[in-house]
Motif scaffolding. Structure first.
Motif, PDB file in Angstrom:
ATOM      1  N   TRP A   1      -2.954   4.252   6.211  1.00  0.00           N
ATOM      2  CA  TRP A   1      -3.000   4.095   7.665  1.00  0.00           C
ATOM      3  C   TRP A   1      -3.995   5.045   8.319  1.00  0.00           C
ATOM      4  O   TRP A   1      -4.360   4.851   9.486  1.00  0.00           O
ATOM      5  N   MET A   2      -4.435   6.045   7.605  1.00  0.00           N
ATOM      6  CA  MET A   2      -5.509   6.895   8.137  1.00  0.00           C
ATOM      7  C   MET A   2      -6.841   6.144   8.108  1.00  0.00           C
ATOM      8  O   MET A   2      -7.731   6.392   8.909  1.00  0.00           O
ATOM      9  N   GLU A   3      -6.950   5.198   7.177  1.00  0.00           N
ATOM     10  CA  GLU A   3      -8.192   4.426   7.009  1.00  0.00           C
ATOM     11  C   GLU A   3      -8.168   3.086   7.737  1.00  0.00           C
ATOM     12  O   GLU A   3      -9.210   2.515   8.029  1.00  0.00           O
ATOM     13  N   HIS A   4      -6.971   2.538   7.964  1.00  0.00           N
ATOM     14  CA  HIS A   4      -6.855   1.170   8.488  1.00  0.00           C
ATOM     15  C   HIS A   4      -5.884   1.138   9.665  1.00  0.00           C
ATOM     16  O   HIS A   4      -4.898   1.868   9.685  1.00  0.00           O
ATOM     17  N   THR A   5      -6.158   0.256  10.616  1.00  0.00           N
ATOM     18  CA  THR A   5      -5.299   0.120  11.797  1.00  0.00           C
ATOM     19  C   THR A   5      -4.280  -0.986  11.569  1.00  0.00           C
ATOM     20  O   THR A   5      -4.662  -2.122  11.265  1.00  0.00           O
ATOM     21  N   PRO A   6      -2.987  -0.674  11.701  1.00  0.00           N
ATOM     22  CA  PRO A   6      -1.994  -1.743  11.503  1.00  0.00           C
ATOM     23  C   PRO A   6      -2.088  -2.780  12.607  1.00  0.00           C
ATOM     24  O   PRO A   6      -2.472  -2.456  13.736  1.00  0.00           O
TER      25      PRO A   6
ATOM     26  N   SER B   1       9.843   6.639  -6.808  1.00  0.00           N
ATOM     27  CA  SER B   1       8.475   6.955  -6.359  1.00  0.00           C
ATOM     28  C   SER B   1       8.364   7.081  -4.845  1.00  0.00           C
ATOM     29  O   SER B   1       7.258   7.073  -4.306  1.00  0.00           O
ATOM     30  N   MET B   2       9.507   7.175  -4.155  1.00  0.00           N
ATOM     31  CA  MET B   2       9.478   7.131  -2.696  1.00  0.00           C
ATOM     32  C   MET B   2       8.510   8.137  -2.065  1.00  0.00           C
ATOM     33  O   MET B   2       7.701   7.752  -1.213  1.00  0.00           O
ATOM     34  N   PRO B   3       8.497   9.409  -2.454  1.00  0.00           N
ATOM     35  CA  PRO B   3       7.537  10.342  -1.831  1.00  0.00           C
ATOM     36  C   PRO B   3       6.087   9.896  -2.044  1.00  0.00           C
ATOM     37  O   PRO B   3       5.273   9.938  -1.109  1.00  0.00           O
ATOM     38  N   ALA B   4       5.781   9.433  -3.261  1.00  0.00           N
ATOM     39  CA  ALA B   4       4.416   8.989  -3.554  1.00  0.00           C
ATOM     40  C   ALA B   4       4.066   7.736  -2.743  1.00  0.00           C
ATOM     41  O   ALA B   4       2.942   7.602  -2.233  1.00  0.00           O
ATOM     42  N   ILE B   5       5.033   6.828  -2.591  1.00  0.00           N
ATOM     43  CA  ILE B   5       4.802   5.584  -1.831  1.00  0.00           C
ATOM     44  C   ILE B   5       4.529   5.903  -0.369  1.00  0.00           C
ATOM     45  O   ILE B   5       3.576   5.390   0.227  1.00  0.00           O
TER      46      ILE B   5
ATOM     47  N   ARG C   1       0.757   6.534   4.144  1.00  0.00           N
ATOM     48  CA  ARG C   1       0.212   7.413   5.184  1.00  0.00           C
ATOM     49  C   ARG C   1      -1.314   7.494   5.065  1.00  0.00           C
ATOM     50  O   ARG C   1      -2.031   7.411   6.063  1.00  0.00           O
ATOM     51  N   LEU C   2      -1.811   7.634   3.844  1.00  0.00           N
ATOM     52  CA  LEU C   2      -3.259   7.720   3.622  1.00  0.00           C
ATOM     53  C   LEU C   2      -3.950   6.397   3.969  1.00  0.00           C
ATOM     54  O   LEU C   2      -5.044   6.381   4.530  1.00  0.00           O
TER      55      LEU C   2
END
Length: 431
Positions: free
Chosen positions: A35-40, A23-27, A32-33
């Motif tokens: 991190w678009m919503e949340h700041t690490p 599932s690597m591409p999906a993971i 990525r999605l």
């Protein structure tokens, strides 16, 4: 080098590794999605336990202190990640003020500070060290075992900014976990970035909040992969009014220990796991492996001796423990040179930059390894490539194993991001 798992119970983890690799591409898209919503968080380290039947984070540190355990080949990754993190926050940054712990005699910790200075200097910043220690009233040189030195300087505060004499930084980076309280000198820095934020400090942060957020993240991730979130999530409960010296509130701990052991037994039965369950009772504001005890039967709490009570009563900087998290115990079946070991994954921004095994020859599979006598072995990637290798048999490839650790580490880092958003005192609350 892949440390050997001394257990036949590798079935579920090998299946999980297979599913993660497939599932690597999906993971990666899912991360990525997110991190678009949340700041690490700016940087994070995560302690992970591999039981063969379960792989889960047991602690997430937002002020990691073991950068000295990262190897030379890991440093380019760390420097690139540091560049990315700084560019996001303050692209024109020239100066970085690093505020370390007050451990001026701990040579291991000072070597970690030296490594941080090296990483951020290589990322293009002038780095200087400001100390919260009131004893540091002038530039003070601290010697390191290798003959080099660090200079700690007294902080200088203006109404809206923090710096050093003749040094005005864009960003203030804390490598001090603020266990003893939130210093006034760090408050209301409206014109500078303070990272991590004050509410990440152990004076106010609680492990319970973190694992509540991690549970949410684990459920989302498990849904993506079509799996049981329990395989990556340690169950937990909480007690909020405990006095270890007086022995009050221990009935709450006992009740919750009993209930959690029952839940774990149920899960073990479901998966055919022939293991005696245990829980770990920890200070909810704990750090440095202090205030931790392993319990295999709720009755053990009837006879908690004075030594154990004293150990549980006070953590770093003399802070009293009145709240505890009761966490499902995840044994570690990994061994390095016959010593019990657990992987620790290090991240800067949203990138895994390396890690190491914490090992302890005198501790058991169900005990806390973050204790005096622990030693460290780098997560030695057998080849220079950090990329996983789909198609290889699960459980034998170092890159695949470490990719999976990186996924779990990033899940815990994402949970820390959720946690910091939820506990931000300045966040607007919408009804």
């Amino acid at each position: 080098m892949v440390p050997h798992l001394v257990t036949a119970l590798t079935g579920p983890i090998n299946e999980l590794e297979q599913r993660v690799l497939e599932s690597m591409p999906a993971i990666e898209r899912w991360f990525r999605l997110e991190w678009m919503e949340h700041t690490p968080p700016f940087y994070t380290s995560v302690d992970i336990r591999n039981a063969g039947y379960k792989l889960a984070p047991v602690d997430t540190n937002l002020f990691p202190g073991g950068f000295n355990n990262l190897t030379e080949p890991m440093l380019p990754l760390a420097i690139q990640a540091a560049m990315a993190a700084i560019e996001k926050i303050c692209p024109e940054a020239k100066n970085l003020l690093l505020i370390p712990e007050n451990h001026t005699r701990n040579s291991f910790y000072l070597t970690n500070v030296k490594q941080l200075v090296r990483i951020f200097s290589s990322a293009g910043l002038n780095v200087r060290l400001g100390s919260l220690d009131p004893a540091i009233t002038e530039p003070t040189e601290l010697q390191l075992p290798d003959g080099s030195s660090l200079t700690y300087e007294p902080l200088v505060r203006s109404p809206r900014r923090l710096g050093l004499k003749d040094f005005d930084p864009c960003t203030v980076l804390l490598n001090n976990d603020l266990s003893s309280g939130l210093p006034k000198i760090l408050e209301n820095l409206n014109e500078q970035y303070l990272l991590p934020p004050l509410h990440a400090g152990w004076a106010v942060r609680r492990k319970t909040n973190h694992f509540h957020s991690y549970e949410e993240v684990a459920k989302k991730f498990a849904k993506l992969l079509g799996m049981d979130p329990w395989l990556i999530n340690p169950m937990y409960s909480h007690c909020g009014q405990v006095d270890w010296t007086e022995g009050t509130g221990l009935d709450c701990v006992q009740t919750n220990v009993d209930a959690l052991l029952t839940k774990i037994r149920r899960k073990h039965k479901e998966y055919g796991i022939n293991e005696k369950p245990f829980v770990v009772v920890k200070a909810d504001n704990g750090t440095y492996g202090m205030g931790v005890m392993t319990v295999r039967d709720a009755k053990e709490l009837d006879e908690v001796n004075r030594r154990t009570r004293n150990k549980m009563d006070v953590v770093k900087d003399g802070q009293q423990v009145t709240e505890v998290i009761i966490q499902e115990g995840v044994p570690t079946y990994e061994r390095v040179n016959e010593a019990v070991a657990e992987p620790v994954v290090y991240m800067i921004d949203r990138y895994v930059v390396g890690g190491f095994y914490r090992m302890h020859a005198e501790r058991g599979i169900d005990e806390n390894l973050n204790a005096p006598g622990a030693s460290f072995v780098p997560l030695a990637f057998a080849e220079s490539s950090h990329l996983p290798r789909p198609g290889e048999k699960p459980g034998v490839s170092a890159p695949n194993r470490f990719y999976m650790y990186g996924v779990i580490g990033r899940l815990a880092m994402l949970a820390a991001s959720y946690e910091l958003e939820a506990t931000d005192p300045e966040a607007e609350v919408y009804e």
